[in-house]
Design a protein around this motif. Structure first.
Motif, PDB file in Angstrom:
ATOM      1  N   VAL A 106       0.893  -1.286   0.164  1.00  0.00           N
ATOM      2  CA  VAL A 106       0.035   0.032   0.016  1.00  0.00           C
ATOM      3  C   VAL A 106       1.115   1.310   0.114  1.00  0.00           C
ATOM      4  O   VAL A 106       1.573   1.297   0.722  1.00  0.00           O
ATOM      5  CB  VAL A 106      -0.996  -0.019   1.272  1.00  0.00           C
ATOM      6  N   ILE A 107       0.776   1.953  -1.028  1.00  0.00           N
ATOM      7  CA  ILE A 107       1.309   3.409  -1.201  1.00  0.00           C
ATOM      8  C   ILE A 107       0.478   4.335  -0.962  1.00  0.00           C
ATOM      9  O   ILE A 107      -0.397   4.544  -1.738  1.00  0.00           O
ATOM     10  CB  ILE A 107       2.171   3.592  -2.471  1.00  0.00           C
ATOM     11  N   ASP A 108       0.497   5.241   0.286  1.00  0.00           N
ATOM     12  CA  ASP A 108      -0.335   6.074   0.296  1.00  0.00           C
ATOM     13  C   ASP A 108       0.138   7.591   0.272  1.00  0.00           C
ATOM     14  O   ASP A 108       1.146   8.021   0.926  1.00  0.00           O
ATOM     15  CB  ASP A 108      -1.001   5.915   1.941  1.00  0.00           C
ATOM     16  N   GLY A 109       0.051   7.923  -1.011  1.00  0.00           N
ATOM     17  CA  GLY A 109       0.259   9.511  -1.111  1.00  0.00           C
ATOM     18  C   GLY A 109      -0.674  10.468  -1.247  1.00  0.00           C
ATOM     19  O   GLY A 109      -0.380  11.631  -1.845  1.00  0.00           O
ATOM     20  N   SER A 110      -1.799  10.252  -0.375  1.00  0.00           N
ATOM     21  CA  SER A 110      -2.916  11.035  -0.290  1.00  0.00           C
ATOM     22  C   SER A 110      -2.501  12.028   0.371  1.00  0.00           C
ATOM     23  O   SER A 110      -1.636  12.124   1.587  1.00  0.00           O
ATOM     24  CB  SER A 110      -4.003  10.487  -0.152  1.00  0.00           C
ATOM     25  N   VAL A 111      -3.100  13.375   0.386  1.00  0.00           N
ATOM     26  CA  VAL A 111      -3.145  14.414   1.411  1.00  0.00           C
ATOM     27  C   VAL A 111      -3.879  13.890   2.632  1.00  0.00           C
ATOM     28  O   VAL A 111      -3.130  14.380   3.741  1.00  0.00           O
ATOM     29  CB  VAL A 111      -3.960  15.730   0.841  1.00  0.00           C
ATOM     30  N   ARG A 112      -4.986  13.270   2.519  1.00  0.00           N
ATOM     31  CA  ARG A 112      -5.599  12.735   3.756  1.00  0.00           C
ATOM     32  C   ARG A 112      -4.528  11.846   4.598  1.00  0.00           C
ATOM     33  O   ARG A 112      -4.526  11.878   5.782  1.00  0.00           O
ATOM     34  CB  ARG A 112      -6.944  12.092   3.515  1.00  0.00           C
ATOM     35  N   GLY A 113      -3.782  11.112   4.022  1.00  0.00           N
ATOM     36  CA  GLY A 113      -2.794  10.131   4.384  1.00  0.00           C
ATOM     37  C   GLY A 113      -1.807  10.861   5.020  1.00  0.00           C
ATOM     38  O   GLY A 113      -1.047  10.637   6.493  1.00  0.00           O
ATOM     39  N   ARG A 114      -1.245  11.971   4.627  1.00  0.00           N
ATOM     40  CA  ARG A 114      -0.257  12.774   5.068  1.00  0.00           C
ATOM     41  C   ARG A 114      -0.682  13.540   6.247  1.00  0.00           C
ATOM     42  O   ARG A 114       0.094  13.441   7.230  1.00  0.00           O
ATOM     43  CB  ARG A 114       0.268  13.882   3.922  1.00  0.00           C
ATOM     44  N   LEU A 115      -1.802  14.015   6.186  1.00  0.00           N
ATOM     45  CA  LEU A 115      -2.407  14.652   7.644  1.00  0.00           C
ATOM     46  C   LEU A 115      -2.575  13.646   8.530  1.00  0.00           C
ATOM     47  O   LEU A 115      -2.306  13.949   9.842  1.00  0.00           O
ATOM     48  CB  LEU A 115      -3.738  15.307   7.036  1.00  0.00           C
ATOM     49  N   ASN A 116      -3.034  12.501   8.269  1.00  0.00           N
ATOM     50  CA  ASN A 116      -3.159  11.245   9.519  1.00  0.00           C
ATOM     51  C   ASN A 116      -1.792  11.223   9.982  1.00  0.00           C
ATOM     52  O   ASN A 116      -1.654  10.920  11.115  1.00  0.00           O
ATOM     53  CB  ASN A 116      -3.833  10.468   9.030  1.00  0.00           C
ATOM     54  N   ARG A 117      -0.865  11.035   9.121  1.00  0.00           N
ATOM     55  CA  ARG A 117       0.501  10.717   9.515  1.00  0.00           C
ATOM     56  C   ARG A 117       1.267  11.944  10.528  1.00  0.00           C
ATOM     57  O   ARG A 117       1.813  11.674  11.547  1.00  0.00           O
ATOM     58  CB  ARG A 117       1.506  10.345   8.537  1.00  0.00           C
ATOM     59  N   LEU A 118       0.987  13.111  10.085  1.00  0.00           N
ATOM     60  CA  LEU A 118       1.279  14.157  10.663  1.00  0.00           C
ATOM     61  C   LEU A 118       0.543  14.357  12.179  1.00  0.00           C
ATOM     62  O   LEU A 118       1.177  14.700  13.319  1.00  0.00           O
ATOM     63  CB  LEU A 118       1.028  15.586   9.975  1.00  0.00           C
ATOM     64  N   THR A 119      -0.794  14.130  12.281  1.00  0.00           N
ATOM     65  CA  THR A 119      -1.526  14.168  13.322  1.00  0.00           C
ATOM     66  C   THR A 119      -0.981  13.277  14.326  1.00  0.00           C
ATOM     67  O   THR A 119      -0.707  13.423  15.668  1.00  0.00           O
ATOM     68  CB  THR A 119      -3.103  13.906  13.203  1.00  0.00           C
ATOM     69  N   SER A 120      -0.679  12.066  13.898  1.00  0.00           N
ATOM     70  CA  SER A 120      -0.156  10.884  14.732  1.00  0.00           C
ATOM     71  C   SER A 120       1.252  11.379  15.341  1.00  0.00           C
ATOM     72  O   SER A 120       1.400  11.204  16.375  1.00  0.00           O
ATOM     73  CB  SER A 120      -0.060   9.474  13.805  1.00  0.00           C
ATOM     74  N   ALA A 121       2.051  11.899  14.531  1.00  0.00           N
ATOM     75  CA  ALA A 121       3.404  12.495  14.795  1.00  0.00           C
ATOM     76  C   ALA A 121       3.324  13.457  15.780  1.00  0.00           C
ATOM     77  O   ALA A 121       3.900  13.134  17.012  1.00  0.00           O
ATOM     78  CB  ALA A 121       4.198  12.779  13.670  1.00  0.00           C
ATOM     79  N   LEU A 122       2.294  14.230  15.985  1.00  0.00           N
ATOM     80  CA  LEU A 122       2.275  15.521  16.658  1.00  0.00           C
ATOM     81  C   LEU A 122       1.730  15.079  18.052  1.00  0.00           C
ATOM     82  O   LEU A 122       1.869  15.531  19.199  1.00  0.00           O
ATOM     83  CB  LEU A 122       1.324  16.311  16.228  1.00  0.00           C
ATOM     84  N   SER A 123       1.114  13.970  18.058  1.00  0.00           N
ATOM     85  CA  SER A 123       0.099  13.461  19.386  1.00  0.00           C
ATOM     86  C   SER A 123       1.292  12.525  20.074  1.00  0.00           C
ATOM     87  O   SER A 123       0.677  12.300  21.318  1.00  0.00           O
ATOM     88  CB  SER A 123      -1.028  12.712  19.158  1.00  0.00           C
ATOM     89  N   ARG A 124       2.434  12.151  19.754  1.00  0.00           N
ATOM     90  CA  ARG A 124       3.103  11.280  20.446  1.00  0.00           C
ATOM     91  C   ARG A 124       4.091  12.286  21.455  1.00  0.00           C
ATOM     92  O   ARG A 124       4.358  13.127  21.636  1.00  0.00           O
ATOM     93  CB  ARG A 124       4.233  10.762  19.398  1.00  0.00           C
TER      94      ARG A 124
END
Length: 178
Positions: A160-178
């Motif tokens: 699975v290659i997720d290059g979507s804006v939604r996917g990037r936002l989810n990864r950014l949200t996850s990184a910021l919440s750590r």
């Protein structure tokens, strides 16, 4: 699910070996898919699960619905599954058979989900790039999902290659919440 997979594996292997020996990989795939669809029908499933219906009638029902779509060996395969009380795993057998066939033929069905429609030239370039990366012939289907906002998601087997804006936002949200 794991039990169905385990039970289905030897039957899928046997069907694949029979099909390969007969040079009829496509025909077996189509036959198994048709018989699996019949078995999944709720009306047929009710008859197959009824304790007072004997094996001959169960197999006969499936074979009658499939008609001439099954050759003699495929018909015998269905009868064997009914006799061994394994007809319920036929849909899983069909899925595993398709995976074995795809592995043998070095093919892969992939899905491209994008936020906007993709033109044929871009789709073909992407399919070619995936074919080279995965060392397989890739058949790429496209789908539009506007909720992605932008970019695309590619699903090819386990990749699975997720290059979507939604996917990037989810990864950014996850990184910021750590």
């Amino acid at each position: 699910m794991a039990q169905k997979t385990t039970v289905a594996r030897p039957y899928a292997d046997a069907a694949f070996q029979l099909a390969q020996a007969a040079g009829a990989l496509a025909g077996w795939g189509e036959g198994l898919a048709m018989a699996a669809a019949v078995v999944e029908d709720s009306r047929v499933a009710a008859v197959l699960g009824h304790p007072r219906v004997d094996d001959d009638r169960k197999a006969g029902l499936i074979l009658d619905v499939c008609g001439d779509a099954l050759d003699t060996r495929q018909r015998n395969f269905v009868r064997l599954l009914v006799e061994r009380n394994r007809i319920g795993v036929l849909p899983e057998i069909s899925r595993q058979y398709d995976r074995l066939r795809a592995e043998y033929e070095k093919t892969l069905d992939a899905e491209l989900i994008s936020a906007h429609p993709i033109d044929d030239a871009a789709r073909d370039r992407l399919a070619e790039a995936l074919s080279q990366r995965l060392a397989r012939t890739v058949s790429l289907q496209t789908q539009v999902d506007e909720s992605l906002i932008g970019g695309a998601v590619i699903r090819a087997g386990d990749l699975v290659i997720d290059g979507s804006v939604r996917g990037r936002l989810n990864r950014l949200t996850s990184a910021l919440s750590r």
